[in-house]
Design a protein around this motif. Structure first.
Motif, PDB file in Angstrom:
ATOM      1  N   HIS B 113       0.890  -1.359  -0.095  1.00 53.85           N
ATOM      2  CA  HIS B 113      -0.047   0.071   0.084  1.00 53.85           C
ATOM      3  C   HIS B 113       0.937   1.277  -0.058  1.00 53.85           C
ATOM      4  N   GLU B 116       2.650   1.928  -3.313  1.00 47.58           N
ATOM      5  CA  GLU B 116       1.738   2.619  -4.399  1.00 47.58           C
ATOM      6  C   GLU B 116       1.521   3.883  -4.052  1.00 47.58           C
ATOM      7  N   ILE B 117       1.092   4.351  -2.874  1.00 44.91           N
ATOM      8  CA  ILE B 117       0.935   5.746  -2.402  1.00 44.91           C
ATOM      9  C   ILE B 117       2.190   6.573  -2.956  1.00 44.91           C
ATOM     10  N   THR B 171      -2.407  14.457  -0.672  1.00 47.71           N
ATOM     11  CA  THR B 171      -3.771  13.836  -0.679  1.00 47.71           C
ATOM     12  C   THR B 171      -3.841  12.460   0.133  1.00 47.71           C
ATOM     13  N   GLU B 172      -2.913  11.719  -0.369  1.00 49.79           N
ATOM     14  CA  GLU B 172      -2.915  10.112   0.141  1.00 49.79           C
ATOM     15  C   GLU B 172      -2.488  10.399   1.523  1.00 49.79           C
TER      16      GLU B 172
END
Lengths: 223, 211
Positions: B113, B116-117, B171-172
């Motif tokens: 995860h 990906e961010i 944002t993430e």
């Protein structure tokens, strides 16, 4: 031609380097962290073999470990260990004599690593030991190799200190540097030449190898 | 709730002076810290993380005492486990992108995860020296988040990112902060760059440290 002095020298250099790696890593790590008066004194003591005449160091070791009195007598009576005129004595003297060559490069490499590397590891919950093994040690590999090779090469070239504590006993304490001296004394220039050339060649290959390795390590990986 | 009240002597070009900071910070809040160079912003973060000991003070995080100079309590950095993004990134030169995260956590799903961010999925086998400045900075942020910290301390975390990447990352990050209920402190020379964080109602406070 007796090649035992060469084998004995290589054996001494290998044992000394291994022992100094085990002793030197934690000591260098400890010395690299912070400055206190006590640390300065310890650092001065372990650096002194660099500048002290080897015969002086050998003389003090001879006195300290003489089986007639003091520590030498106690070791002889309690553990039946004799450091004077024995191979163990050569190892002990070499470890002390070559210590600055092991400690110096490792200590300065550790000091040059940014302190934030350790801090980052601590903040991830890693202990000092885990940080040392997983983060610090892998990032000082070139210096570690330099330290090990310098220690090995320096031990090959010892003369004064090993002569004082070990004497010149064939197959026990007659290392290559002493064999060269002995051969010259006996006007055996051929033997002196062979021993000298072997020492010269080994040292040259080792030191050149380290320079090549370090040059390769320092080169930009993108090149 | 995080309560901080510290006094620390710091050396500057003008001589020695005292860094004095006190305040209460709500859990899951984001505090941007700004002030002139040499004011002690980075020192303040390092005191919270436990890298530097202040002469006096106390730090309480969610009712746990991290530091109390009166009772002589000072948890080690290993016990505080505050996420820390260093100004110089402090990436480990011997480790690949993935190894950095694996060193911090064994949770493979979380690592996936995070990658990906940070848009680093394709660079998992690269060591820091093969990454661009922005990629290195993103890795430093991901590593700090890998342990799912209660407190995240970021020292100039977005300085090497281009505006587009910065906005996408922020944002993430906001989602992650909410998910992990992390209390965040961000030191920045350019407080406007953090405006995006406050945009949708995240609790944002400011702390100004001056000389």
């Amino acid at each position: 031609m007796d090649f035992n002095p060469i084998w004995l020298t290589l054996k001494l250099a290998c044992i000394t380097t291994l022992l100094l790696l085990v002793i030197g890593l934690p000591v260098a790590w400890w010395l690299s962290k912070g400055r206190s008066f006590f640390k300065i004194i310890i650092e001065a003591i372990v650096t002194m073999p660099l500048v002290l005449p080897p015969s002086v160091l050998g003389f003090y070791l001879l006195l300290a470990f003489s089986p007639q009195h003091g520590a030498g007598k106690w070791l002889q009576q309690t553990f039946n260990i004799q450091f004077v005129f024995s191979f163990q004595g050569l190892v002990l003297a070499s470890v002390i004599y070559s210590m600055p060559f092991m400690l110096g490069p490792i200590k300065s490499a550790l000091q040059q690593l940014p302190v934030s590397l350790s801090q980052a590891s601590y903040s991830l919950g890693k202990s000092r030991w885990q940080t040392f093994i997983r983060v610090l040690l892998p990032n000082i590999k070139p210096s570690l190799l330099t330290a090990a090779v310098l220690t090995f090469a320096h031990t090959l070239g010892e003369f004064g200190v090993v002569l004082m504590i070990g004497g010149n006993i064939p197959n026990v304490t007659r290392v290559a540097s002493i064999a060269v001296y002995d051969a010259v004394e006996q006007m055996d220039y051929h033997a002196a030449n062979v021993y000298s050339f072997i020492l010269f060649a080994i040292t040259f290959v080792l030191v050149t190898g380290v320079f090549i390795f370090n040059k390769y390590q320092l080169k930009s990986p993108l090149e | 709730m995080i309560s901080i009240n510290i006094e620390k002597k710091i050396k500057t070009y003008q001589g020695q002076r005292i860094l004095k900071v006190s305040g209460e910070f709500k859990s899951e809040s984001i505090t941007k810290i700004h002030g002139p160079s040499g004011a002690g912003k980075s020192t303040f973060l390092k005191v919270i993380a436990g890298f530097i000991q202040p002469e006096q003070g106390n730090i309480t995080v969610n009712n746990n005492a991290w530091l109390d100079t009166v009772s002589k309590i000072s948890l080690s950095p290993q016990k505080r486990m505050a996420g820390f993004v260093f100004q110089d990134y402090a990436l480990f030169p011997n480790m690949t992108v993935k190894e950095h995260l694996e060193y911090a956590t064994a949770d493979n799903e979380w690592i996936k995860h995070l990658l990906e961010i940070g848009k680093l999925e394709t660079l998992t086998t690269h060591k820091p020296q093969y990454l661009s400045g922005g990629q290195q900075q993103r890795l430093a942020i991901l590593r700090a988040l890998a342990t799912k910290p209660q407190v995240l301390l970021m020292d100039e975390p977005f300085s090497a990112l281009d505006p587009e990447n910065k906005l996408a990352l922020i944002t993430e990050l906001k989602l992650i902060f909410q998910e992990l209920k992390t209390t965040v402190f961000i030191v920045s020379h350019n407080p406007q760059e953090l405006d995006g964080i406050a945009a949708d109602g995240a609790i944002l406070s400011e702390l100004y440290i001056n000389n």
